[in-house]
Write a protein that holds these residues in place. Structure first.
Motif, PDB file in Angstrom:
ATOM      1  N   TYR A  92     -18.434  -5.985 -13.358  1.00  0.00           N
ATOM      2  CA  TYR A  92     -18.637  -7.127 -12.461  1.00  0.00           C
ATOM      3  C   TYR A  92     -17.348  -7.425 -11.673  1.00  0.00           C
ATOM      4  O   TYR A  92     -17.382  -7.596 -10.451  1.00  0.00           O
ATOM      5  N   THR A 105     -25.805 -21.859 -12.561  1.00  0.00           N
ATOM      6  CA  THR A 105     -27.022 -21.070 -12.312  1.00  0.00           C
ATOM      7  C   THR A 105     -27.344 -20.300 -13.595  1.00  0.00           C
ATOM      8  O   THR A 105     -26.585 -20.343 -14.563  1.00  0.00           O
ATOM      9  N   SER A 141     -37.995 -12.066  -8.565  1.00  0.00           N
ATOM     10  CA  SER A 141     -38.444 -13.461  -8.716  1.00  0.00           C
ATOM     11  C   SER A 141     -39.450 -13.878  -7.654  1.00  0.00           C
ATOM     12  O   SER A 141     -39.198 -14.801  -6.858  1.00  0.00           O
TER      13      SER A 141
HETATM   14  N1  LIG Z   1     -22.983 -18.539 -10.949  1.00  0.00           N
HETATM   15  C1  LIG Z   1     -21.680 -18.263 -10.954  1.00  0.00           C
HETATM   16  O1  LIG Z   1     -20.909 -18.809 -11.778  1.00  0.00           O
HETATM   17  C2  LIG Z   1     -21.102 -17.325  -9.927  1.00  0.00           C
HETATM   18  C3  LIG Z   1     -19.707 -17.291  -9.787  1.00  0.00           C
HETATM   19  C4  LIG Z   1     -19.152 -16.428  -8.865  1.00  0.00           C
HETATM   20  C5  LIG Z   1     -19.962 -15.629  -8.065  1.00  0.00           C
HETATM   21  N2  LIG Z   1     -21.312 -15.688  -8.210  1.00  0.00           N
HETATM   22  C6  LIG Z   1     -22.124 -14.799  -7.352  1.00  0.00           C
HETATM   23  O2  LIG Z   1     -23.082 -15.560  -6.650  1.00  0.00           O
HETATM   24  C7  LIG Z   1     -24.212 -14.737  -6.343  1.00  0.00           C
HETATM   25  C8  LIG Z   1     -25.491 -15.453  -6.767  1.00  0.00           C
HETATM   26  O3  LIG Z   1     -25.462 -15.614  -8.170  1.00  0.00           O
HETATM   27  P1  LIG Z   1     -26.204 -16.785  -8.953  1.00  0.00           P
HETATM   28  O4  LIG Z   1     -25.200 -17.466  -9.759  1.00  0.00           O
HETATM   29  O5  LIG Z   1     -27.051 -17.556  -8.026  1.00  0.00           O
HETATM   30  O6  LIG Z   1     -27.065 -15.884  -9.955  1.00  0.00           O
HETATM   31  P2  LIG Z   1     -28.593 -15.868 -10.335  1.00  0.00           P
HETATM   32  O7  LIG Z   1     -29.117 -17.238 -10.436  1.00  0.00           O
HETATM   33  O8  LIG Z   1     -28.672 -14.933 -11.485  1.00  0.00           O
HETATM   34  O9  LIG Z   1     -29.276 -15.180  -9.050  1.00  0.00           O
HETATM   35  C9  LIG Z   1     -29.023 -13.855  -8.728  1.00  0.00           C
HETATM   36  C10 LIG Z   1     -29.842 -13.506  -7.518  1.00  0.00           C
HETATM   37  O10 LIG Z   1     -29.578 -12.130  -7.175  1.00  0.00           O
HETATM   38  C11 LIG Z   1     -30.818 -11.517  -6.907  1.00  0.00           C
HETATM   39  N3  LIG Z   1     -30.817 -10.069  -7.176  1.00  0.00           N
HETATM   40  C12 LIG Z   1     -30.395  -9.429  -8.295  1.00  0.00           C
HETATM   41  N4  LIG Z   1     -30.597  -8.098  -8.166  1.00  0.00           N
HETATM   42  C13 LIG Z   1     -31.153  -7.911  -6.936  1.00  0.00           C
HETATM   43  C14 LIG Z   1     -31.575  -6.775  -6.213  1.00  0.00           C
HETATM   44  N5  LIG Z   1     -31.480  -5.526  -6.730  1.00  0.00           N
HETATM   45  N6  LIG Z   1     -32.089  -6.940  -4.962  1.00  0.00           N
HETATM   46  C15 LIG Z   1     -32.221  -8.174  -4.438  1.00  0.00           C
HETATM   47  N7  LIG Z   1     -31.822  -9.300  -5.074  1.00  0.00           N
HETATM   48  C16 LIG Z   1     -31.306  -9.162  -6.317  1.00  0.00           C
HETATM   49  C17 LIG Z   1     -31.816 -12.201  -7.820  1.00  0.00           C
HETATM   50  O11 LIG Z   1     -33.108 -12.010  -7.268  1.00  0.00           O
HETATM   51  P3  LIG Z   1     -34.419 -11.681  -8.162  1.00  0.00           P
HETATM   52  O12 LIG Z   1     -34.408 -12.675  -9.302  1.00  0.00           O
HETATM   53  O13 LIG Z   1     -35.524 -11.857  -7.205  1.00  0.00           O
HETATM   54  O14 LIG Z   1     -34.294 -10.250  -8.638  1.00  0.00           O
HETATM   55  C18 LIG Z   1     -31.337 -13.650  -7.766  1.00  0.00           C
HETATM   56  O15 LIG Z   1     -31.932 -14.346  -6.691  1.00  0.00           O
HETATM   57  C19 LIG Z   1     -23.992 -13.415  -7.083  1.00  0.00           C
HETATM   58  O16 LIG Z   1     -23.512 -12.441  -6.197  1.00  0.00           O
HETATM   59  C20 LIG Z   1     -22.933 -13.781  -8.116  1.00  0.00           C
HETATM   60  O17 LIG Z   1     -22.177 -12.668  -8.503  1.00  0.00           O
HETATM   61  C21 LIG Z   1     -21.913 -16.515  -9.115  1.00  0.00           C
END
Ligand SMILES: NC(=O)c1ccc[n+]([C@@H]2O[C@H](COP(=O)([O-])OP(=O)(O)OC[C@H]3O[C@@H](n4cnc5c(N)ncnc54)[C@H](OP(=O)(O)O)[C@@H]3O)[C@@H](O)[C@H]2O)c1
Length: 252
Positions: A160, A194, A42
């Motif tokens: 996951y 998100t 991104s």
């Molecule tokens: N949203 C939920 O309901 C939820 C609940 C529990 C836990 N989480 C955890 O919270 C964290 C953030 O998730 P989010 O909800 O903010 O999801 P998101 O909006 O999909 O964002 C995911 C982020 O991870 C980055 N990413 C993915 N693959 C990568 C890689 N190989 N190297 C570097 N960066 C990478 C993406 O960067 P790029 O786009 O630049 O690739 C993006 O900034 C995750 O670990 C997720 O498992 C989320």
């Protein structure tokens, strides 16, 4: 008097361009931190975030790196040190969720999920921990999930779930290995608004909200507030812990 809790600190946030990482980064900068915004795909969003923050602070470094690749992680940490000479806070936030139940799952999803969600946190910590140990202080925050705990309805997507459960084991092992100088804690978010949550579809979101006690989806800022606490001196006596933020969905 305005209290800024991260004045003089340098934070590296993985996956900072979007979602939860974006909210954490904004809050850290508002609280006085210099920040390394890591992104992988991104770039546009990362530049937009840096521009938005530019008004608050010039202390921003943008680094493209895939956290699952050791060479890229090493370069990211090197660039951080060249620019800021220290790292006080590491947030292992980067993650992917491929919505696949076990019988329909693929080996490719398993490998990618483990590589990014779990190995990524391991590699980043491996590179950053020696720097923090030399500084004799550091805070590491792993973003796991309530599915790493035993919330039944959150246990569908096998790879996951395993990666996020692994992250809790990693958190405890790191807390043991890196104490007493470095605090290592995990945050276990529930459904948070998100792109990742949106990919689960409206039915799953509705069910998650119904299961919560506060009857709403989490905001990225809800998670960022906890990540601020765990990065600040206020959490100096906390390590090896899992902080659940799910509106009561994962209450036990
Ligand atoms: N949203 C939920 O309901 C939820 C609940 C529990 C836990 N989480 C955890 O919270 C964290 C953030 O998730 P989010 O909800 O903010 O999801 P998101 O909006 O999909 O964002 C995911 C982020 O991870 C980055 N990413 C993915 N693959 C990568 C890689 N190989 N190297 C570097 N960066 C990478 C993406 O960067 P790029 O786009 O630049 O690739 C993006 O900034 C995750 O670990 C997720 O498992 C989320």
């Amino acid at each position: 008097m305005l209290v800024v809790r991260l004045q003089g600190k340098v934070a590296l946030v993985t996956g900072a361009a979007r979602g939860i990482g974006n909210a954490i980064s904004k809050l850290y900068v508002r609280e006085g931190a210099k920040i390394v915004l890591n992104y992988n795909k991104s770039e546009r969003e990362a530049i937009a975030l840096a521009e938005e923050m530019g008004e608050i602070s010039k202390s921003i470094l943008l680094v493209k790196a895939d956290v699952s690749k050791i060479d890229e992680v090493r370069q990211m940490v090197q660039k951080t040190i060249e620019r800021f000479h220290q790292i006080d806070i590491l947030v292992n936030n980067a993650g992917i969720l491929v919505p696949e139940v076990f019988l329909e799952s693929t080996e490719d999803t398993w490998d990618k999920t483990m590589d990014i969600n779990l190995k990524g946190a391991y590699l980043c910590t491996k590179e950053v921990a020696p720097i923090m140990l030399k500084q004799e202080k550091g805070k590491i925050i792993n973003i796991s999930s309530i599915c790493g705990l035993s919330e039944k309805s959150a246990l569908r997507n096998t790879a996951y779930v395993v990666s996020k459960t692994g992250m809790l084991g990693l958190t405890r092992s790191l807390a043991v290995n890196l104490g007493p100088k470095i605090n290592v804690n995990a945050i276990c978010p529930g459904l948070t608004d998100t792109e990742m949550a949106a990919a689960l579809g409206p039915e799953r979101i509705k069910a998650g909200i119904e299961e919560s006690l506060l009857k709403r989806i989490g905001k990225p800022e809800d998670i960022a507030n906890a990540a601020l606490f765990l990065a600040s001196d206020e959490s100096d006596f906390i390590t090896g812990e899992f902080l659940t933020i799910s509106g009561g969905r994962a209450m036990r």
